[in-house]
Design a protein around this motif. Structure first.
Motif: not given
Length: 117
Positions: A20, A23-24, A27, A61-62, A65, A68-69, A79, A92, A96
């Motif tokens: 997490r 990812y965050w 972002s 970014a993809l 993500t 993360r999934l 996604i 979503l 996430l």
């Protein structure tokens, strides 16, 4: 900032898992850069700058993500659920924000326990 660079180094790595935090933080830094480039772009009449940056980091970014999934033991193809207006984006975000599975899954070992490279 180190997390952001790590994601960029894994430019098109869709396999594996991402925590997490990875990812965050990516972002958050991505959002801040977009805001700064938008402000600079509109004041200096080069509004295309933020769009160019967004296009440049679309693949990382993809990829983060999808990873993360994978950490939540879901397919990276989820996604695409974000395409559904409003509801898809909310679902979503929940996926996430969910904590990853503590045990190893088909996508790899737990990134919290894996040694950092």
């Amino acid at each position: 900032m180190n997390t952001y660079v790590t994601v960029l180094k894994k430019y098109a790595t869709f396999s594996g898992r991402a925590r997490r935090q990875e990812y965050w933080m990516f972002s958050l830094i991505h959002f801040v850069i977009i805001v700064i480039l938008s402000i600079i772009g509109f004041s200096a009449d080069i509004a295309w700058l933020a769009g160019l940056y967004s296009l440049a980091v679309l693949l990382p970014a993809l990829a983060v993500t999808a990873r993360r999934l994978h950490d939540t033991d879901r397919s990276g193809w989820l996604i695409l659920i974000g395409i559904i207006p409003l509801v898809g984006a909310i679902i979503l975000i929940v996926f996430l924000a969910t904590e990853g599975k503590p045990e190893a899954n088909p996508h790899g070992p737990n990134p919290k326990l894996a040694p950092a490279f």
